[in-house]
Design an enzyme around this catalytic site. Structure first.
Site, PDB file in Angstrom:
ATOM      1  N   ARG A  82       0.836  -1.210   0.000  1.00 35.41           N
ATOM      2  CA  ARG A  82       0.000   0.000   0.000  1.00 35.41           C
ATOM      3  C   ARG A  82       0.866   1.254   0.000  1.00 35.41           C
ATOM      4  O   ARG A  82       0.539   2.257  -0.644  1.00 35.41           O
ATOM      5  CB  ARG A  82      -0.949  -0.025   1.199  1.00 35.41           C
ATOM      6  CG  ARG A  82      -2.018   1.037   1.115  1.00 35.41           C
ATOM      7  CD  ARG A  82      -3.097   0.830   2.156  1.00 35.41           C
ATOM      8  NE  ARG A  82      -2.578   0.939   3.512  1.00 35.41           N
ATOM      9  CZ  ARG A  82      -3.281   0.643   4.605  1.00 35.41           C
ATOM     10  NH1 ARG A  82      -4.517   0.200   4.504  1.00 35.41           N
ATOM     11  NH2 ARG A  82      -2.752   0.780   5.796  1.00 35.41           N
ATOM     12  N   LYS A 184      -2.611   6.532   1.418  1.00 39.86           N
ATOM     13  CA  LYS A 184      -2.444   7.045   2.779  1.00 39.86           C
ATOM     14  C   LYS A 184      -1.553   8.285   2.750  1.00 39.86           C
ATOM     15  O   LYS A 184      -0.397   8.274   3.198  1.00 39.86           O
ATOM     16  CB  LYS A 184      -1.855   5.934   3.662  1.00 39.86           C
ATOM     17  CG  LYS A 184      -2.482   5.891   5.031  1.00 39.86           C
ATOM     18  CD  LYS A 184      -2.290   4.556   5.702  1.00 39.86           C
ATOM     19  CE  LYS A 184      -2.365   4.644   7.196  1.00 39.86           C
ATOM     20  NZ  LYS A 184      -3.549   5.290   7.751  1.00 39.86           N
ATOM     21  N   GLU A 220     -16.245   5.978   4.501  1.00 38.75           N
ATOM     22  CA  GLU A 220     -15.501   5.542   5.687  1.00 38.75           C
ATOM     23  C   GLU A 220     -15.438   6.691   6.677  1.00 38.75           C
ATOM     24  O   GLU A 220     -16.094   7.716   6.488  1.00 38.75           O
ATOM     25  CB  GLU A 220     -14.112   5.049   5.281  1.00 38.75           C
ATOM     26  CG  GLU A 220     -13.232   6.095   4.611  1.00 38.75           C
ATOM     27  CD  GLU A 220     -11.815   5.588   4.357  1.00 38.75           C
ATOM     28  OE1 GLU A 220     -11.313   4.785   5.167  1.00 38.75           O
ATOM     29  OE2 GLU A 220     -11.215   6.020   3.377  1.00 38.75           O
TER      30      GLU A 220
HETATM   31  N1  PLP Z   1      -9.230   4.245   6.544  1.00 37.37           N
HETATM   32  C1  PLP Z   1      -8.403   5.241   6.853  1.00 37.37           C
HETATM   33  C2  PLP Z   1      -8.716   6.596   6.346  1.00 37.37           C
HETATM   34  C3  PLP Z   1      -7.285   4.993   7.652  1.00 37.37           C
HETATM   35  O1  PLP Z   1      -6.464   5.977   7.985  1.00 37.37           O
HETATM   36  C4  PLP Z   1      -7.029   3.682   8.109  1.00 37.37           C
HETATM   37  C5  PLP Z   1      -5.842   3.389   8.914  1.00 37.37           C
HETATM   38  O2  PLP Z   1      -4.867   2.933   8.453  1.00 37.37           O
HETATM   39  C6  PLP Z   1      -7.923   2.667   7.757  1.00 37.37           C
HETATM   40  C7  PLP Z   1      -9.004   2.983   6.968  1.00 37.37           C
HETATM   41  C8  PLP Z   1      -7.696   1.277   8.195  1.00 37.37           C
HETATM   42  O3  PLP Z   1      -6.704   0.645   7.452  1.00 37.37           O
HETATM   43  P1  PLP Z   1      -5.865  -0.543   8.063  1.00 37.37           P
HETATM   44  O4  PLP Z   1      -6.848  -1.588   8.467  1.00 37.37           O
HETATM   45  O5  PLP Z   1      -5.005  -0.992   6.932  1.00 37.37           O
HETATM   46  O6  PLP Z   1      -5.114  -0.003   9.204  1.00 37.37           O
HETATM   47  C1  COI Z   2      -4.116   3.358  11.512  1.00 39.78           C
HETATM   48  O1  COI Z   2      -5.131   2.750  11.845  1.00 39.78           O
HETATM   49  O2  COI Z   2      -3.002   2.831  11.539  1.00 39.78           O
HETATM   50  C2  COI Z   2      -4.154   4.732  11.044  1.00 39.78           C
HETATM   51  O3  COI Z   2      -3.233   5.141  10.418  1.00 39.78           O
HETATM   52  C3  COI Z   2      -5.303   5.562  11.359  1.00 39.78           C
HETATM   53  C4  COI Z   2      -4.931   6.810  12.083  1.00 39.78           C
HETATM   54  C5  COI Z   2      -6.183   7.591  12.204  1.00 39.78           C
HETATM   55  C6  COI Z   2      -4.310   6.576  13.412  1.00 39.78           C
END
Ligand code: PLP
Ligand code: COI
Length: 341
Positions: A82, A184, A220
């Site tokens: 990612r 991200k 989201e």
């Molecule tokens: N959506 C957003 C905007 C996020 O910042 C995050 C955090 O990483 C997620 C979703 C969840 O992603 P993940 O499950 O890969 O941490």
């Molecule tokens: C995560 O879940 O790792 C993120 O980056 C989300 C952030 C809002 C802390």
């Protein structure tokens, strides 16, 4: 190795300085070997790409202590992948995926004393990130970059742990069609700050973003994807090209299907469907699965039947199974758990 004297069970989601961080520099078209350093401060030019035009992206992952005392991390290859997507979209040089995983491992190893012990409810949050470090004044990509990884021990992302949250349907948009919602990028979070502060001031825990083009489909929150459970026990998550492809959500779909035998659907979710769901949760590395009890859409309250005191039963099963896999209580699908120590 002796653990640090930290009150693990009472940690919030905050920054705690740890001993070492990994730093690698990109110059003249190549990354250097990188090294662990002690200084948590970054010194860069006043005109650095990150400072002027927000040329930066990051990842979020965690290290866990398993029941049998190992330190592990969860699907780091997907974070590496990612981050590559984020870098490409932001005209930043890719940090090679195998080197990314190596850097994460080195940083966790060097901070093993900060990995919370099993059973404390805390974990070591890992933050890999990259930014344009050389000067740019015309709008263009920087020539030089820094890739870094730091760690910090954390507790629950939301105050109150697993108490169901109240969220509101947001008027402000998070991501434009064909924009940067699927990567991200730091800029996605900077633009959400006004809205999260306002949500908190109005008594809400988070914002539910809708698709910016039509304002009808659920996207989201500022930092997590959604999962919903239908009244007949199906797990449903929004499908959209403008949300971050959460590794937790993708893992939960597998958990629901293969571990719990539930039907899963990844599809567009109209906001009018919200009133029909039995359970709702926010999922992500930081959020794990945080249950939602109430969604407020411009004065109309949608109260999930799971209520405001505890997680719904299906959400709880998903939570227990996912964390069971991460903490080594349940056997993981092949390749999900990377043992560090
Ligand atoms: N959506 C957003 C905007 C996020 O910042 C995050 C955090 O990483 C997620 C979703 C969840 O992603 P993940 O499950 O890969 O941490
Ligand atoms: C995560 O879940 O790792 C993120 O980056 C989300 C952030 C809002 C802390």
């Amino acid at each position: 190795m002796e653990k640090k004297n930290i009150d693990w069970s009472n940690l919030g989601f905050g920054y705690v300085d740890t001993d070492k961080r990994f730093v690698s520099n990109y110059k003249n078209g190549a990354w250097d070997e990188g090294a662990l350093v002690s200084d948590p401060n970054v010194v860069i030019n006043e005109c650095a790409g990150v400072l002027q035009y927000a040329q930066t992206c990051f990842e979020g992952m965690k290290a866990y202590t398993t029941e049998d005392g190992h330190i592990v991390t969860f699907r780091p290859d997907l974070n590496a992948q990612r981050m590559e997507e984020s870098c490409k979209r932001l005209e930043m040089p890719v940090y090679p995926q195998d080197k990314f995983v190596e850097a994460v491992i080195k940083t966790v190893e060097a901070n093993a004393a900060y990995v919370p012990p099993y059973g404390t409810g805390a974990t070591l949050y890992i933050r890999p990130y990259m930014f344009g470090s050389s000067a740019v004044i015309g709008v263009k990509p920087a020539q030089e970059y820094q890739f870094r990884v730091f760690t910090t021990p954390v507790g629950p992302y939301f105050k109150g742990g697993v108490k169901p949250l109240t969220i509101r349907v947001s008027d402000i948009d998070r991501a434009a069609p064909n924009g940067t919602g699927h990567i991200k990028a730091g800029l996605n979070y900077a633009m959400s700050l006004y809205n999260i502060v306002d949500a908190h001031n109005q008594g809400f825990d988070e914002n539910m973003y809708l698709d910016a083009a039509t304002k009808t489909y659920v996207e989201e929150t500022g930092g997590a994807n959604f999962i919903f459970v239908t009244k007949d026990g199906k797990v449903v998550t929004p499908k959209s090209g403008t949300i971050l492809p959460s590794i937790t959500r993708r893992s939960l779909l597998t958990v629901a299907k293969d571990y719990l035998g539930l039907e899963v659907e990844e599809r567009r979710i109209h906001k009018d469907e919200l009133k029909d769901f039995a359970e709702c949760g926010l999922c992500g590395t930081a959020a794990v699965i945080s249950p939602v009890g109430k969604i407020v859409d411009h004065g109309t309250e949608i109260c999930l039947p799971s209520g405001m005191t505890e997680m719904g039963p299906v959400t709880k099963k998903l939570y227990d199974t996912l964390t069971g896999i991460q903490m080594g209580r349940l056997e993981a699908p092949k390749g999900w758990i990377h043992v560090i120590q």
